[in-house]
Each structure stands twice: as structure tokens, then as C-alpha cells.
Write a protein that holds these residues in place. Structure first.
Motif, PDB file in Angstrom:
ATOM      1  N   MET A 110     -19.363  29.425  -1.059  1.00 43.51           N
ATOM      2  CA  MET A 110     -18.161  28.807  -1.137  1.00 43.51           C
ATOM      3  C   MET A 110     -17.663  28.509   0.129  1.00 43.51           C
ATOM      4  N   PHE A 111     -17.529  29.223   1.086  1.00 40.48           N
ATOM      5  CA  PHE A 111     -16.988  28.750   2.686  1.00 40.48           C
ATOM      6  C   PHE A 111     -17.855  27.426   3.079  1.00 40.48           C
ATOM      7  N   ALA A 127     -17.487  19.935   2.311  1.00 36.53           N
ATOM      8  CA  ALA A 127     -16.464  19.067   1.633  1.00 36.53           C
ATOM      9  C   ALA A 127     -15.216  18.630   2.806  1.00 36.53           C
ATOM     10  N   PHE A 128     -14.831  19.365   3.588  1.00 37.62           N
ATOM     11  CA  PHE A 128     -13.926  19.316   4.574  1.00 37.62           C
ATOM     12  C   PHE A 128     -13.976  19.312   5.719  1.00 37.62           C
ATOM     13  N   PRO A 129     -15.025  18.586   6.339  1.00 31.25           N
ATOM     14  CA  PRO A 129     -15.477  18.790   7.746  1.00 31.25           C
ATOM     15  C   PRO A 129     -14.395  18.509   8.746  1.00 31.25           C
ATOM     16  N   ASP A 130     -13.337  17.803   8.370  1.00 26.03           N
ATOM     17  CA  ASP A 130     -12.128  17.393   9.405  1.00 26.03           C
ATOM     18  C   ASP A 130     -11.072  18.480   8.966  1.00 26.03           C
ATOM     19  N   HIS A 131     -11.120  19.239   8.265  1.00 24.83           N
ATOM     20  CA  HIS A 131     -10.172  20.354   7.868  1.00 24.83           C
ATOM     21  C   HIS A 131     -10.260  21.776   8.634  1.00 24.83           C
ATOM     22  N   ILE A 147      -6.790  26.113   3.097  1.00 22.48           N
ATOM     23  CA  ILE A 147      -7.524  24.699   3.680  1.00 22.48           C
ATOM     24  C   ILE A 147      -6.329  24.084   4.505  1.00 22.48           C
ATOM     25  N   LEU A 148      -6.443  23.779   5.714  1.00 21.54           N
ATOM     26  CA  LEU A 148      -5.488  23.352   6.632  1.00 21.54           C
ATOM     27  C   LEU A 148      -6.055  21.900   7.279  1.00 21.54           C
ATOM     28  N   ASN A 149      -4.942  21.004   7.300  1.00 20.01           N
ATOM     29  CA  ASN A 149      -5.325  19.738   7.886  1.00 20.01           C
ATOM     30  C   ASN A 149      -5.312  19.967   9.325  1.00 20.01           C
ATOM     31  N   HIS A 191     -16.831  29.513 -10.126  1.00 17.65           N
ATOM     32  CA  HIS A 191     -18.175  28.942  -9.774  1.00 17.65           C
ATOM     33  C   HIS A 191     -17.917  28.249  -8.340  1.00 17.65           C
ATOM     34  N   ILE A 192     -19.091  27.881  -8.034  1.00 21.01           N
ATOM     35  CA  ILE A 192     -19.079  27.070  -6.700  1.00 21.01           C
ATOM     36  C   ILE A 192     -19.302  25.575  -6.967  1.00 21.01           C
ATOM     37  N   PRO A 193     -18.108  24.863  -7.109  1.00 15.81           N
ATOM     38  CA  PRO A 193     -17.986  23.498  -7.291  1.00 15.81           C
ATOM     39  C   PRO A 193     -18.690  22.423  -6.249  1.00 15.81           C
ATOM     40  N   THR A 194     -19.097  21.405  -6.768  1.00 15.72           N
ATOM     41  CA  THR A 194     -19.983  20.377  -5.904  1.00 15.72           C
ATOM     42  C   THR A 194     -18.779  19.948  -4.951  1.00 15.72           C
ATOM     43  N   VAL A 195     -19.314  19.406  -3.940  1.00 14.68           N
ATOM     44  CA  VAL A 195     -18.567  18.772  -2.744  1.00 14.68           C
ATOM     45  C   VAL A 195     -17.562  17.742  -3.221  1.00 14.68           C
ATOM     46  N   LYS A 196     -18.080  16.672  -4.028  1.00 16.21           N
ATOM     47  CA  LYS A 196     -17.453  15.848  -4.807  1.00 16.21           C
ATOM     48  C   LYS A 196     -16.103  16.215  -5.543  1.00 16.21           C
TER      49      LYS A 196
END
Length: 158
Positions: A57-58, A64-68, A100-102, A144-149
């Protein structure tokens, strides 16, 4: 000629010496045994920070959040507080799976990953979520592990 009293003192002295000798030897054996136990037995052991399932999941969250910033195993006490000790005791020693942090380090979302160990603990999970929601956080749970989208859509509406 040896008097009876001298002989008695001699016997008592020998008995005392033998008892002292046995005591000293047994203490040495005990201390050696304790030292061996102490050196062979550690009190602390390392363990993985997250499970294999959480690791997957990590990795998905990073995609999914490369800028976070993705934090793992964050203590509730880092996220919420109370002026009342009885209330603090309700969340003491609880941790979230992911935060998840911005880029400003504001919390965007808290992600909980429910593996099979959560079965039957739905009420407890709901109470945990309610604490975080009351403090102003959004909690999303997955089993479950969701998709990136899917993650992007659910977490930041992308």
C-alpha cells in the motif's frame, strides 16, 4: 590431650567452613548462570515498521501521490490532543496506518488499511475514525490495495 570442648569447636569450625564454601560456590554458579542468561537473552528486538501488505500500500500511495509526503504508523497523539486526561487516554497508544501530507505538511487524508485482523473490530475502527473526524481529519479505509487512479480520485479528487 584434646578436650571435648576443643574437639566440639573444631567440628563446629569445620562445619562452618564447609557451609561457607558451599554458599560461595553456589553463589558463583548462580551469578554465572545469570550472566549467561543476560548475555544470551536480549530484552529488545527490532521488527519491521509495517507489514508486507502495508508495504504494498505504501508503494501504491507513493505512485499515486509523488508530490506528497506519505507517513506511516503515525501516533494519534501526533494528530490530536485534548485538555482532558481521560479523553487523551482514549487515543493513547493508537496509531494510524498512513498519513498523506501536502507540500505545506498539512494533512490531506488519513488512510487505514484493514487486513483480516480487523474482522470483528468494526466498532473499534468506527470509534477511531470518529476521533479523527471530530479533530477535522478525513479517514479513508481500504481492505484491499486500490489502483493509483482510484486513490487519486478518492483522496484528492483527481
Amino acid at each position: 590431650m584434646v578436650h571435648a570442648s576443643q574437639f566440639t569447636f573444631f567440628i563446629i569450625g569445620c562445619a562452618f567452613s564447609i557451609a561457607l564454601f558451599i554458599t560461595i560456590i553456589s553463589e558463583k554458579v548462580k551469578s554465572k548462570s545469570t550472566a549467561e542468561t543476560t548475555t544470551n537473552k536480549r530484552e529488545y528486538y527490532s521488527k519491521p515498521v509495517i507489514t508486507r501488505f502495508e508495504t504494498k500500500m505504501f508503494q501504491r500511495l507513493k505512485q499515486a501521490f509523488p508530490d506528497h509526503h506519505i507517513l506511516v504508523q503515525v501516533a494519534f497523539s501526533s494528530l490530536i490532543t485534548s485538555d482532558y486526561m481521560p479523553t487523551r487516554n482514549k487515543f493513547n497508544r493508537k496509531v494510524t496506518d498512513f498519513v498523506i501530507l501536502n507540500h505545506h505538511l498539512d494533512v490531506i487524508c488519513i488512510i487505514e488499511l484493514d487486513d483480516p485482523s480487523h474482522t470483528g473490530k468494526e466498532d473499534e475502527d468506527a470509534k477511531r475514525d470518529a476521533m479523527l473526524n471530530e479533530a477535522g481529519y478525513r479517514v479513508v479505509r481500504y481492505d484491499h490495495i486500490p489502483t493509483v487512479k482510484h486513490l487519486q480520485k478518492e483522496v484528492i479528487g483527481k
